[in-house]
Design a protein around this motif. Sequence first.
Motif, PDB file in Angstrom:
ATOM      1  N   ALA A  37       0.829  -1.205   0.000  1.00 44.55           N
ATOM      2  CA  ALA A  37       0.000   0.000   0.000  1.00 44.55           C
ATOM      3  C   ALA A  37       0.866   1.258   0.000  1.00 44.55           C
ATOM      4  N   ALA A  38       1.916   1.263   0.824  1.00 40.96           N
ATOM      5  CA  ALA A  38       2.813   2.415   0.864  1.00 40.96           C
ATOM      6  C   ALA A  38       3.573   2.555  -0.452  1.00 40.96           C
ATOM      7  N   ALA A  39       3.989   1.422  -1.024  1.00 36.08           N
ATOM      8  CA  ALA A  39       4.696   1.463  -2.302  1.00 36.08           C
ATOM      9  C   ALA A  39       3.799   2.001  -3.400  1.00 36.08           C
ATOM     10  N   GLU A  40       2.550   1.573  -3.416  1.00 33.88           N
ATOM     11  CA  GLU A  40       1.617   2.036  -4.442  1.00 33.88           C
ATOM     12  C   GLU A  40       1.446   3.549  -4.369  1.00 33.88           C
ATOM     13  N   THR A  41       1.322   4.081  -3.157  1.00 34.46           N
ATOM     14  CA  THR A  41       1.184   5.523  -2.987  1.00 34.46           C
ATOM     15  C   THR A  41       2.420   6.261  -3.490  1.00 34.46           C
ATOM     16  N   PHE A  42       3.597   5.728  -3.156  1.00 34.85           N
ATOM     17  CA  PHE A  42       4.843   6.386  -3.558  1.00 34.85           C
ATOM     18  C   PHE A  42       4.983   6.434  -5.074  1.00 34.85           C
ATOM     19  N   TYR A  43       4.823   5.303  -5.741  1.00 34.52           N
ATOM     20  CA  TYR A  43       5.076   5.265  -7.182  1.00 34.52           C
ATOM     21  C   TYR A  43       4.010   6.007  -7.974  1.00 34.52           C
ATOM     22  N   ARG A  44       2.797   6.008  -7.483  1.00 35.47           N
ATOM     23  CA  ARG A  44       1.771   6.823  -8.138  1.00 35.47           C
ATOM     24  C   ARG A  44       2.158   8.301  -8.066  1.00 35.47           C
ATOM     25  N   GLY A  45       2.715   8.696  -6.924  1.00 39.96           N
ATOM     26  CA  GLY A  45       3.084  10.094  -6.745  1.00 39.96           C
ATOM     27  C   GLY A  45       4.350  10.494  -7.471  1.00 39.96           C
ATOM     28  N   VAL A  46       5.359   9.633  -7.446  1.00 42.36           N
ATOM     29  CA  VAL A  46       6.656  10.035  -7.980  1.00 42.36           C
ATOM     30  C   VAL A  46       6.712   9.941  -9.503  1.00 42.36           C
ATOM     31  N   PHE A  47       5.968   9.001 -10.101  1.00 45.93           N
ATOM     32  CA  PHE A  47       5.962   8.862 -11.555  1.00 45.93           C
ATOM     33  C   PHE A  47       4.658   9.314 -12.210  1.00 45.93           C
ATOM     34  N   GLY A  48       3.633   9.575 -11.418  1.00 45.31           N
ATOM     35  CA  GLY A  48       2.353   9.935 -12.004  1.00 45.31           C
ATOM     36  C   GLY A  48       1.597   8.740 -12.555  1.00 45.31           C
ATOM     37  N   TRP A  49       1.939   7.535 -12.081  1.00 42.04           N
ATOM     38  CA  TRP A  49       1.255   6.333 -12.541  1.00 42.04           C
ATOM     39  C   TRP A  49      -0.128   6.221 -11.905  1.00 42.04           C
ATOM     40  N   THR A  50      -0.985   5.428 -12.522  1.00 42.25           N
ATOM     41  CA  THR A  50      -2.193   4.939 -11.879  1.00 42.25           C
ATOM     42  C   THR A  50      -1.960   3.453 -11.579  1.00 42.25           C
ATOM     43  N   SER A  51      -2.929   2.797 -10.967  1.00 43.25           N
ATOM     44  CA  SER A  51      -2.779   1.379 -10.665  1.00 43.25           C
ATOM     45  C   SER A  51      -4.104   0.667 -10.871  1.00 43.25           C
ATOM     46  N   ALA A  52      -4.024  -0.636 -11.087  1.00 43.97           N
ATOM     47  CA  ALA A  52      -5.217  -1.438 -11.330  1.00 43.97           C
ATOM     48  C   ALA A  52      -4.940  -2.866 -10.895  1.00 43.97           C
ATOM     49  N   ARG A  53      -6.004  -3.659 -10.814  1.00 48.50           N
ATOM     50  CA  ARG A  53      -5.885  -5.073 -10.471  1.00 48.50           C
ATOM     51  C   ARG A  53      -6.146  -5.911 -11.713  1.00 48.50           C
ATOM     52  N   THR A  54      -5.372  -6.986 -11.880  1.00 47.95           N
ATOM     53  CA  THR A  54      -5.532  -7.879 -13.019  1.00 47.95           C
ATOM     54  C   THR A  54      -6.551  -8.971 -12.698  1.00 47.95           C
ATOM     55  N   GLU A  55      -6.827  -9.808 -13.707  1.00 50.74           N
ATOM     56  CA  GLU A  55      -7.806 -10.885 -13.532  1.00 50.74           C
ATOM     57  C   GLU A  55      -7.422 -11.838 -12.406  1.00 50.74           C
ATOM     58  N   ASP A  56      -6.113 -12.048 -12.213  1.00 48.75           N
ATOM     59  CA  ASP A  56      -5.660 -12.975 -11.177  1.00 48.75           C
ATOM     60  C   ASP A  56      -5.390 -12.271  -9.843  1.00 48.75           C
ATOM     61  N   GLY A  57      -5.778 -10.999  -9.732  1.00 51.48           N
ATOM     62  CA  GLY A  57      -5.652 -10.289  -8.458  1.00 51.48           C
ATOM     63  C   GLY A  57      -4.356  -9.547  -8.263  1.00 51.48           C
ATOM     64  N   ALA A  58      -3.453  -9.580  -9.249  1.00 50.24           N
ATOM     65  CA  ALA A  58      -2.196  -8.857  -9.125  1.00 50.24           C
ATOM     66  C   ALA A  58      -2.423  -7.361  -9.327  1.00 50.24           C
ATOM     67  N   THR A  59      -1.471  -6.571  -8.834  1.00 51.83           N
ATOM     68  CA  THR A  59      -1.519  -5.121  -9.010  1.00 51.83           C
ATOM     69  C   THR A  59      -0.538  -4.716 -10.097  1.00 51.83           C
ATOM     70  N   VAL A  60      -0.984  -3.855 -10.994  1.00 48.00           N
ATOM     71  CA  VAL A  60      -0.103  -3.323 -12.032  1.00 48.00           C
ATOM     72  C   VAL A  60      -0.166  -1.804 -12.006  1.00 48.00           C
ATOM     73  N   PHE A  61       0.961  -1.197 -12.367  1.00 50.41           N
ATOM     74  CA  PHE A  61       1.031   0.246 -12.551  1.00 50.41           C
ATOM     75  C   PHE A  61       0.818   0.568 -14.016  1.00 50.41           C
ATOM     76  N   LEU A  62       0.165   1.713 -14.280  1.00 51.65           N
ATOM     77  CA  LEU A  62      -0.139   2.100 -15.646  1.00 51.65           C
ATOM     78  C   LEU A  62       0.257   3.540 -15.924  1.00 51.65           C
ATOM     79  N   LEU A  63       0.624   3.786 -17.163  1.00 51.17           N
ATOM     80  CA  LEU A  63       0.865   5.123 -17.679  1.00 51.17           C
ATOM     81  C   LEU A  63       0.047   5.242 -18.956  1.00 51.17           C
ATOM     82  N   ARG A  64      -0.853   6.229 -18.999  1.00 45.97           N
ATOM     83  CA  ARG A  64      -1.780   6.368 -20.127  1.00 45.97           C
ATOM     84  C   ARG A  64      -2.563   5.061 -20.367  1.00 45.97           C
ATOM     85  N   ASP A  65      -2.941   4.400 -19.278  1.00 46.47           N
ATOM     86  CA  ASP A  65      -3.718   3.158 -19.338  1.00 46.47           C
ATOM     87  C   ASP A  65      -2.956   1.993 -19.952  1.00 46.47           C
ATOM     88  N   LEU A  66      -1.641   2.115 -20.072  1.00 48.10           N
ATOM     89  CA  LEU A  66      -0.789   1.027 -20.529  1.00 48.10           C
ATOM     90  C   LEU A  66       0.039   0.515 -19.358  1.00 48.10           C
TER      91      LEU A  66
END
Length: 257
Positions: free
Chosen positions: A22-51
């Motif tokens: 959770a702390a890592a997700e907050t940091f990387y979203r802030g420092v790179f401007g990424w968003t995040s999402a969950r995959t079909e198998d429950g993993a978390t991925v970071f995205l830039l422009r929805d990629l």
Amino acid sequence: MRVRGYAPATPCWSVLSSGDPAAAETFYRGVFGWTSARTEDGATVFLLRDLVVAGLADSGGDRSGWLTYIATEDADATAALVAGNGGTVLQPPADILPRGRAALLADPAGGVFGVWQRAGFTGAQVANEPDTICWSETVTWDVDATVAFYGRIFGWTEQDGTAGVNTHYHEWIAANRVVGGISPMNELYPAGTPQHWRTIFSIEDCAAFIARTRELGGQVLAGPVDAGIGHAAHVVDPTGGAFLVIELLPELRHLLG
């Protein structure tokens, strides 16, 4: 740059394994401007422009770190090669449906890496532009032994670095194409630092990135420093995951393409 697939023996995917996702997700979203999402198998991925740009996993309380995955057409065969050449199979090949099949491995000196056999997911969908991964490298005390091992596993060869860095550097070659690097350790590294793989991100402004890192609770171990090809910094996220960033010289930015 949009990426639609990776040739075998090419770094294709990086995942942060964090003791505090959770702390890592907050940091990387802030420092790179990424968003995040969950995959079909429950993993978390970071995205830039929805990629998809990188992944995030829970280390289960272990230390945090970035893990490089290398594309393979047969994860089982690659794992067997690693085991037969002095490496270690840390996690045997397993399906991660519907995305692919993966294994967690280590070279004889302890450098941990993964292999990825694609199914529905080939790897990072965007790379080699600001706020994405631009480079992966092996950091080693013994270049010759490292070259010999990975040459047997992936068919890689080695050449002297051509990017004009100030210290001696080596590049991994696969099918006549540069796919990564080898960074020799020296007296600047603490004694006992293990061999490891390192993830490097492209950024537009090193000084501004360092400021954001500190504001968001990260640490700057070194930088900005002149890396010959641009200004670089070695930073650590608030959960302990270390990585490098590089602001390439304007005349070298075409190398990312």
